[in-house]
Design a protein around this motif. Structure first.
Motif, PDB file in Angstrom:
ATOM      1  N   SER A 174       4.041  35.786 -20.247  1.00  0.00           N
ATOM      2  CA  SER A 174       2.689  35.325 -19.911  1.00  0.00           C
ATOM      3  C   SER A 174       2.068  36.201 -18.832  1.00  0.00           C
ATOM      4  O   SER A 174       0.865  36.486 -18.869  1.00  0.00           O
ATOM      5  N   VAL A 203       2.353  32.352 -25.793  1.00  0.00           N
ATOM      6  CA  VAL A 203       2.170  31.892 -24.414  1.00  0.00           C
ATOM      7  C   VAL A 203       2.576  30.433 -24.273  1.00  0.00           C
ATOM      8  O   VAL A 203       3.211  30.044 -23.281  1.00  0.00           O
ATOM      9  N   GLU A 204       2.233  29.608 -25.242  1.00  0.00           N
ATOM     10  CA  GLU A 204       2.586  28.188 -25.163  1.00  0.00           C
ATOM     11  C   GLU A 204       4.093  27.971 -25.183  1.00  0.00           C
ATOM     12  O   GLU A 204       4.587  27.034 -24.553  1.00  0.00           O
ATOM     13  N   VAL A 211      -6.755  32.530 -24.871  1.00  0.00           N
ATOM     14  CA  VAL A 211      -5.312  32.702 -24.627  1.00  0.00           C
ATOM     15  C   VAL A 211      -4.957  32.239 -23.216  1.00  0.00           C
ATOM     16  O   VAL A 211      -3.923  31.593 -22.994  1.00  0.00           O
ATOM     17  N   ASP A 237       6.363  30.128 -24.037  1.00  0.00           N
ATOM     18  CA  ASP A 237       7.032  30.954 -23.028  1.00  0.00           C
ATOM     19  C   ASP A 237       7.698  30.059 -21.979  1.00  0.00           C
ATOM     20  O   ASP A 237       7.024  29.311 -21.264  1.00  0.00           O
ATOM     21  N   LEU A 279      -1.959  28.930 -21.055  1.00  0.00           N
ATOM     22  CA  LEU A 279      -0.856  29.288 -20.159  1.00  0.00           C
ATOM     23  C   LEU A 279      -0.015  28.060 -19.824  1.00  0.00           C
ATOM     24  O   LEU A 279      -0.561  26.997 -19.514  1.00  0.00           O
ATOM     25  N   LEU A 289      -0.816  35.398 -29.949  1.00  0.00           N
ATOM     26  CA  LEU A 289      -0.671  35.403 -28.494  1.00  0.00           C
ATOM     27  C   LEU A 289      -0.703  33.981 -27.933  1.00  0.00           C
ATOM     28  O   LEU A 289       0.052  33.654 -27.002  1.00  0.00           O
ATOM     29  N   GLN A 290      -1.565  33.136 -28.475  1.00  0.00           N
ATOM     30  CA  GLN A 290      -1.637  31.755 -27.988  1.00  0.00           C
ATOM     31  C   GLN A 290      -0.322  31.022 -28.230  1.00  0.00           C
ATOM     32  O   GLN A 290       0.187  30.331 -27.334  1.00  0.00           O
ATOM     33  N   VAL A 321       0.751  39.269 -20.403  1.00  0.00           N
ATOM     34  CA  VAL A 321      -0.497  38.993 -21.135  1.00  0.00           C
ATOM     35  C   VAL A 321      -1.671  38.945 -20.174  1.00  0.00           C
ATOM     36  O   VAL A 321      -2.733  39.543 -20.421  1.00  0.00           O
ATOM     37  N   SER A 360       8.845  38.582 -27.760  1.00  0.00           N
ATOM     38  CA  SER A 360       8.189  38.585 -26.440  1.00  0.00           C
ATOM     39  C   SER A 360       9.180  38.733 -25.293  1.00  0.00           C
ATOM     40  O   SER A 360       8.795  39.116 -24.188  1.00  0.00           O
TER      41      SER A 360
END
Length: 569
Positions: free
Chosen positions: A153, A144-145, A183, A147, A187, A140-141, A156, A109
């Protein structure tokens, strides 16, 4: 070999690429691609590789720097060949390659071609194939968590916004899926506050030194993260408001998901945007009540109550519609009160319970997410809690409004599933306990609260408690028989009447409660293999045979005599 010495063995990726291109069969080609992704995700760095310019090439550098540069460029060349193969594989056999896309999203990512990778992942997270959509959205989840820089994020959120706009315009032939909105709920908002708490302010340095220290740091400063979070929230609210305004082209799950997000992040906006959100929520809730859509109506009400319960309590706006709309929306919720996880495709929801050996463990985080988005009973409890706190809801409402609410709530409890009914009864009893002027609701005659206009009518919940007291389940029967006395008593506690102190925790225990009931079930004959079990089985058979031999039936004359019926002439 590649994982052991990546600086020397990167050329072995050519074997994967050759097998993928000229393999003997389809399975060989698929395994070659998946193997290449599995190896590459462990080698990819957590930064973007910058290709050297002509000025960099003319600069004299050490052997170590040149070796690192050659390795990074070789790694980048491998990724340039791998990414198009993964994209082509998603078009040909998406179920096989979807885990590879999820793995790349989590690992790369922050690597080169991030926008291309995330755009492709969001596209397939909105796929019509349930398995592909679920696999990629979970990747994706998790990305994002984790990141830390909020840059991935933002990509996304931008890609999801483009998908929502395309779905509303009818392009691509796909509607927006709820997995994309899930998703957005993951964030990592709050990184700036955590960075500010961990920031060392004791170092006295000028601006140039601080700037050089920030450039050398692997994490961003609190000021940078604040700007990134503001940009991120702006893009998220654009997506949510676009869905609400174009709710005619989206399904109920998508509209409900956008309301869940607004309830979570809505307090971060300014008052001007808040008034605009409340106006859209009012139209959405009233439309949903007119269409008998309890999910959207309750989510919209919960969102509006949450937004008006925070610092915006002093906001002067027309919120008189909330109390009446809440009662009407609750009356629509009965068909969805058959289970705690009423909107979930699986029971229990995935990843909520994990087996570790012989023990069943509850994942609190996943259960909370499931109750927030896939449970109408939990949504009813949240609406009640927020309505009692909100001054625009029932916080300062009259006794007549609360009496009407309690009448609807007890009627739902009398008709709902026994497990869900206990949670509703717990909340209703707590409201009655706090409002002593409403204790007349527990009488069979009821109380007059001005609900009928000129021809007033009595409101009572005693008649709803009668069928609960006759329930076959012990817990609802106990509550139905003793609730009135417990509420009126000054010494009795509600905790002694209900099996759990917290209604939400009771809803979470639905699946373990069903499993625990198996411990009381008799062992089938085919499974009784032990000596003690065999003896118990034989003893139960003898008792049944004895009861059968001693059983007698009344004759017709005896029945007529007992019932007082004359015999036929």
């Amino acid at each position: 070999q590649v994982a052991a010495e990546p600086e020397k063995e990167l050329s072995l990726f050519d074997i994967f690429f050759e097998l993928h291109a000229t393999g003997a069969n389809l399975r060989t080609k698929q395994l070659a691609l998946l193997s290449a992704v599995a190896v590459f995700k462990d080698l990819v760095p957590g930064y973007r590789i910058r290709e050297p310019t002509e000025v960099d090439k003319a600069t004299v550098r050490s052997k170590g720097v040149l070796a690192t540069e050659r390795h990074e460029l070789a790694l980048l060349q491998v990724y340039r060949r791998l990414l198009p193969m993964v994209e082509a594989g998603m078009k040909s056999y998406p179920k096989v390659v979807a885990p590879a896309v999820a793995a790349l999203v989590k690992a790369a990512s922050d690597f080169n071609y991030r926008q291309r990778l995330i755009t492709s992942a969001v596209k397939y997270a909105n796929s019509e194939n349930d398995e592909v959509r679920r696999t990629v959205s979970l990747g994706l989840q998790e990305m994002v968590e984790a990141d830390q820089r909020l840059e991935a994020s933002k990509e996304v959120v931008t890609a999801i916004g483009n998908s929502a706009q395309a779905a509303a315009a009818g392009r691509g032939g796909r509607s927006l899926k709820t997995e994309l909105l899930t998703v957005l709920l993951r964030l990592p908002i709050g990184r700036a506050e955590a960075a500010e708490l961990n920031q060392d302010t004791s170092v006295a340095a000028d601006d140039d030194v601080k700037r050089e220290m920030a450039e050398a740091s692997i994490s961003h400063t609190a000021e940078f993260l604040k700007k990134a979070e503001a940009t991120l929230l702006y893009e998220v609210f654009v997506v949510y408001l676009r869905i609400l305004r174009q709710r005619g082209v989206h399904n109920r799950e998508v509209i409900s998901g956008s309301m869940v997000g607004l309830a979570k992040w809505g307090r971060e906006v300014n008052l001007e945007l808040l008034l605009e959100i409340l106006a859209e929520l009012k139209h959405a809730v009233l439309d949903a009540i007119g269409q008998a859509d309890e999910l959207v109506a309750l989510q919209g009400l919960n969102c509006a109550l949450v937004l008006l319960s925070g610092p915006s309590q002093a906001l002067i706006t027309d919120a008189t519609w909330l109390a009446d709309a809440c009662t009407r929306a609750l009356a629509l919720a009965l068909p969805s009160l058959h289970s705690t996880h009423s909107e979930s495709e699986s029971w229990p929801p995935e990843r909520c319970f994990v087996m570790e050996g012989d023990n069943l463990h509850l994942c609190k985080k996943e259960m909370a997410a499931a109750l927030d988005s896939e449970s109408v009973p939990a949504l009813v409890l949240r609406c009640l809690d927020n309505a009692m706190r909100c001054p625009h809801g029932f916080g300062r409402a009259s006794d007549s409004a609360i009496a009407s609410l309690l009448e609807t709530l007890f009627l739902l409890a009398a008709s709902a599933d026994s497990h869900v009914a206990l949670a509703l009864l717990k909340e209703g009893a707590a409201i009655l306990k706090r409002n002593y002027r409403l204790h007349t609701l527990l009488d069979t005659e009821g109380g007059l609260f001005g609900l009928g206009g000129i021809t007033d009518r009595a409101v009572s919940v005693a008649w709803q408690l009668h069928p609960l007291g006759c329930s076959l389940s012990p817990a609802p029967a106990k509550v139905g028989r003793g609730l009135a006395a417990t509420v009126k008593s000054r010494r009795a506690l509600l905790a002694e009447l209900f099996p759990a102190r917290d209604s939400k925790a009771w809803l979470e225990s639905e699946f373990p409660q069903h499993l625990a009931s198996l411990l009381e079930a008799p062992v089938p004959a085919g499974l009784a293999i032990g000596g003690e079990q065999r003896a118990q089985q034989q003893q139960s058979r003898k008792a049944a045979a004895k009861a059968l031999s001693s059983a007698s039936f009344c004759s017709e004359a005896e029945l007529r005599t007992m019932l007082g019926v004359r015999s036929m002439p």
